[in-house]
Design a protein around this motif. Structure first.
Motif, mmCIF file in Angstrom:
data_model
loop_
_atom_site.group_PDB
_atom_site.id
_atom_site.type_symbol
_atom_site.label_atom_id
_atom_site.label_comp_id
_atom_site.label_asym_id
_atom_site.label_seq_id
_atom_site.Cartn_x
_atom_site.Cartn_y
_atom_site.Cartn_z
ATOM 1 N N SER A 111 0.801 -1.229 0.000
ATOM 2 C CA SER A 111 0.000 0.000 0.000
ATOM 3 C C SER A 111 0.834 1.279 0.000
ATOM 4 C CB SER A 111 -0.964 -0.001 1.192
ATOM 5 O OG SER A 111 -0.266 -0.173 2.420
ATOM 6 N N GLU A 146 -0.045 4.295 -2.503
ATOM 7 C CA GLU A 146 -0.345 5.635 -1.987
ATOM 8 C C GLU A 146 0.351 6.725 -2.785
ATOM 9 O OE1 GLU A 146 -2.238 6.977 0.719
ATOM 10 O OE2 GLU A 146 -3.252 5.067 0.416
ATOM 11 N N LEU A 191 -4.833 4.061 -7.382
ATOM 12 C CA LEU A 191 -5.846 3.850 -6.348
ATOM 13 C C LEU A 191 -7.252 4.026 -6.920
ATOM 14 C CD1 LEU A 191 -4.294 5.578 -3.201
ATOM 15 C CD2 LEU A 191 -4.635 3.132 -3.593
ATOM 16 N N GLY A 212 -8.248 3.868 0.510
ATOM 17 C CA GLY A 212 -7.276 4.050 1.582
ATOM 18 C C GLY A 212 -7.672 3.427 2.901
ATOM 19 N N SER A 231 -14.479 9.153 2.681
ATOM 20 C CA SER A 231 -13.429 9.536 1.735
ATOM 21 C C SER A 231 -13.940 10.439 0.623
ATOM 22 C CB SER A 231 -12.806 8.279 1.120
ATOM 23 O OG SER A 231 -13.750 7.594 0.312
ATOM 24 N N ARG A 279 -3.869 6.032 7.078
ATOM 25 C CA ARG A 279 -4.534 7.312 6.830
ATOM 26 C C ARG A 279 -5.336 7.702 8.065
ATOM 27 N NH1 ARG A 279 -7.113 7.670 0.752
ATOM 28 N NH2 ARG A 279 -5.197 7.403 -0.447
#
Length: 692
Positions: free
Chosen positions: A275, A279, A285, A331, A423, A556
């Motif tokens: 990840s 990111e 993503l 995320g 998000s 996150r």
């Protein structure tokens, strides 16, 4: 301890596989099952160490593996929080599947081979999740691909099983090509395949470009997309999903193992493991989120109309994997791993419960021929009820001062959907809620068709054929190969109890499975009920305070905080969707049973579209399969037969034949003929010598 945990299944697979019938069924089963329970017993303390915050990442070296130029690949076993989750999931489900298979495969003559494959599959998955570098991960990645091919095609005398195994192998090769290119590109960019080194250096590569396919593109986007193509294949995401439903051709324990805890979760694990790389690329993503949401919706719509009990659950797996991927895409990596964890319990429970139903119904898999089974097989019924309550997300949302409590899927799936809203991905949130409604409908449809209503067994040709064979032979316990074939299994691939066909009342009487099949259902039921609220804190709530997650997955903190302030109507969305799905299924399959047929008739085009699985198989057959066969026939007839054979083997044979005939004419038996030939040869030799 980690070495013993990982290599015990391999040792057991070697003993059972090479010993095979020489050691017999029982020793092979004892060795493999004991090894898996031992690995499971070692995995849980590791997990609890991270759960309590007393453990940290460790790397246990095994051996030096590959050294070539700048590439130095050491075989080492990495254990961190992410690995600890996967260890308990893999070993727990695999151990229970081994135990369940004692009953389900009791009459199969190839039991040592089957249990060896199961253990080999488990070892490959353990190698994948403990990998400390990408090459080692690829070793486990390909290992589960090989083992899945062997398990799906275990009943190799059955053509459909062979076709399904080949399909799974070929489709996964497409995804694995992308994964290999991603690994090659990652080594090219970072000069290492060590996962910790790559993740540490990834942020510094943000914004750089690389040459790819005759143009320059963002480096991290290219690498992440290539790696994700591999995840699409292994985890059956839209486009590379077609192998997963066909994998139902293997024995039911195989379906539970592949779908619940091992192969299909490999892609989710890989994305979460890497990840920090993802990111650095918002485009990658976004692609992960889009594919995950599309898969989630696609599979749920197809599951609405399936009549095979195992295929309903198979498409459910595909849909739930979509949830995990769009969680990773937004995320919410903790939520993705949380749903992977809870999904392992309730999906293994549903598959093994379906196997128990199929066992009770003499291998009849069509739900239209079930009905009224809840009183006939009560333990199986309550186990599948627990799994259904978990997958549909039954629970009390934590609003208006009410305690947040519910079954396993309630906590993990709600965390994903709330994460989508937090998000800012409103479209993905809508898809998540819609799929929650569809999941509730097809899950309760399965339960109502199977366990409620009037028995419809008399309509099953499979059961009637078995009853007729039983009457004809008159021997309780007759091995009915024809019935096995009619049931879709090879003659040597039947599960226990298929000979138990009481005919005293002129009909078939379903019966409960043996204890070694019911114990795994009971244990998994506990996980389906309690895994959500017991382990939620480990995955979601206090992640900011758990430093061991850093480096295992990207973190996150702002998303976790935003999830805490999601509005009440949003929190209630999934609960309302679940109730709507339940009510619709109840109305259509309990209250008014003519309603589904009426709806199917009104929307015949849509129904046919869903029944044909969005025509993906037909489209791929048109675009890839038929052209491939046409090219093969062209190369066969024109290339091989008419060109290579004509001027190669056949042509040289013709030259030899003609030459032998010409030489044969000189063999007259007269001395003067041979003298004449010798004179010609001598003259030619002298002429050649003078010419020199």
């Amino acid at each position: 301890m980690i070495q013993l945990l990982v290599f015990l299944p391999l040792l057991a697979a070697i003993v059972a596989g090479f010993g095979n019938r020489a050691i017999g069924n029982v020793p092979a089963k004892v060795v493999t099952t004991a090894a898996l329970f031992a690995s499971c017993a070692l995995a849980w303390p590791i997990f609890f160490g991270y759960l309590n915050g007393t453990s940290g990442p460790t790397v246990e070296p095994v051996l030096d593996w590959i050294r070539s130029g700048d590439m130095d690949v050491a075989w080492a076993l990495r254990v961190d929080a992410l690995t600890a989750v996967m260890l308990v999931v893999i070993t727990s489900v695999s151990a229970l599947v081994h135990l369940y298979s004692w009953g389900y495969m009791a009459e199969d003559p190839d039991q040592p081979r089957f249990f060896a494959y199961l253990s080999l599959f488990t070892f490959a998955m353990l190698m994948l999740v403990t990998a400390n570098n990408l090459v080692q991960m690829f070793f486990g990645w390909e290992g589960v691909g090989l083992a899945s091919y062997l398990l799906i095609g275990f009943w190799f005398r059955k053509p459909s099983a062979n076709a399904a195994a080949i399909k799974a192998f070929v489709v996964n090769r497409v995804g694995d090509l992308g994964f290999m290119l991603g690994i090659f590109g990652t080594f090219l960019v970072f000069k290492t395949v060590s996962i910790p080194d790559i993740l540490a250096a990834a942020p510094h590569m943000a914004g750089s470009t690389i040459g790819f396919l005759w143009f320059r593109a963002d480096t991290m986007t290219v690498l992440c997309l290539l790696l994700f193509v591999g995840a699409m294949g292994k985890s059956a995401q839209l486009g590379l999903h077609t192998w997963l439903p066909d994998a139902m051709e293997g024995p039911t324990p195989v379906s539970a193992l592949i779908h619940a805890a091992t192969m299909v979760t490999a892609g989710v694990f890989m994305v979460c493991r890497l990840s920090p790389m993802f990111e650095t690329s918002p485009a990658a993503l976004t692609f992960v989120t889009t594919i995950g949401a599309a898969t989630c919706l696609f599979a749920a719509t197809v599951a609405l109309v399936q009549t095979d009990i195992k295929r309903v659950i198979a498409y459910s797996t595909c849909s739930q994997l979509g949830y995990m991927f769009f969680a990773a895409g937004i995320g919410a990596y903790g939520s993705a791993m949380f749903h992977l964890f809870t999904h392992a319990f309730f999906k293994a429970l549903l598959f093994l419960g379906a196997g128990s139903v199929i066992h009770a119904m003499h291998h009849e898999q069509d739900m239209r021929f079930y009905g009224g089974l809840r009183k006939k097989i009560p333990v199986t019924f309550w186990g599948m009820m627990a799994g259904t309550l978990a997958i549909t997300g039954v629970g009390i949302p934590g609003v208006w001062g009410l305690p947040q409590i519910g079954f396993a899927g309630f906590h993990s799936k709600d965390a994903i959907i709330e994460g989508a809203w937090a998000s800012g991905n409103v479209g993905v949130w809508i898809v998540g809620v819609l799929v929650a409604l569809l999941t509730s409908f097809y899950s309760w449809r399965l339960m109502f068709l199977t366990f409620w209503g009037q028995p419809r067994w008399a309509q099953s040709e499979n059961i009637q054929h078995a009853l007729h064979a039983h009457d004809h032979d008159g021997a309780h316990g007759h091995h009915d190969e024809a019935a096995d074939e009619h049931a879709g299994h090879a003659p040597d691939a039947h599960a226990p109890g298929q000979h138990d066909l009481p005919v005293g009342t002129g009909g078939y009487h379903p019966h409960e499975s043996p204890l070694n099949m019911l114990i795994p259902l009971m244990i998994l039921s506990v996980g389906a009920v309690a895994a959500g609220f017991v382990f939620k804190g480990f995955f979601i709530e206090p992640m900011a305070g758990r430093t061991y997650w850093h480096g295992a997955v990207a973190f996150r903190g702002e998303l976790m905080e935003a999830m805490e302030s999601v509005p009440v109507p949003i929190k209630l969305g999934t609960a309302i969707a679940m109730l709507l799905g339940l009510f619709t299924a109840w109305y259509g399959y309990i209250r008014n049973r003519d309603f589904p047929a009426h709806v199917a008739g009104q929307f015949a085009v849509l129904y046919d579209f869903l029944l044909h699985k969005w025509y993906f198989d037909e489209l791929y057959a048109l675009l890839f399969v038929r052209p491939a066969f046409a090219i093969g026939r062209l190369l066969w007839h024109r290339g091989d037969e008419q060109t290579i054979n004509r001027f190669g083997p056949d042509g040289s044979a013709w030259v030899v034949q003609m030459g032998s005939r010409a030489a044969g004419r000189l063999q007259t038996g007269y001395v003067y003929t041979y003298a004449f030939v010798m004179l010609i040869g001598l003259t030619a030799a002298v002429t050649w010598a003078i010419g020199l």
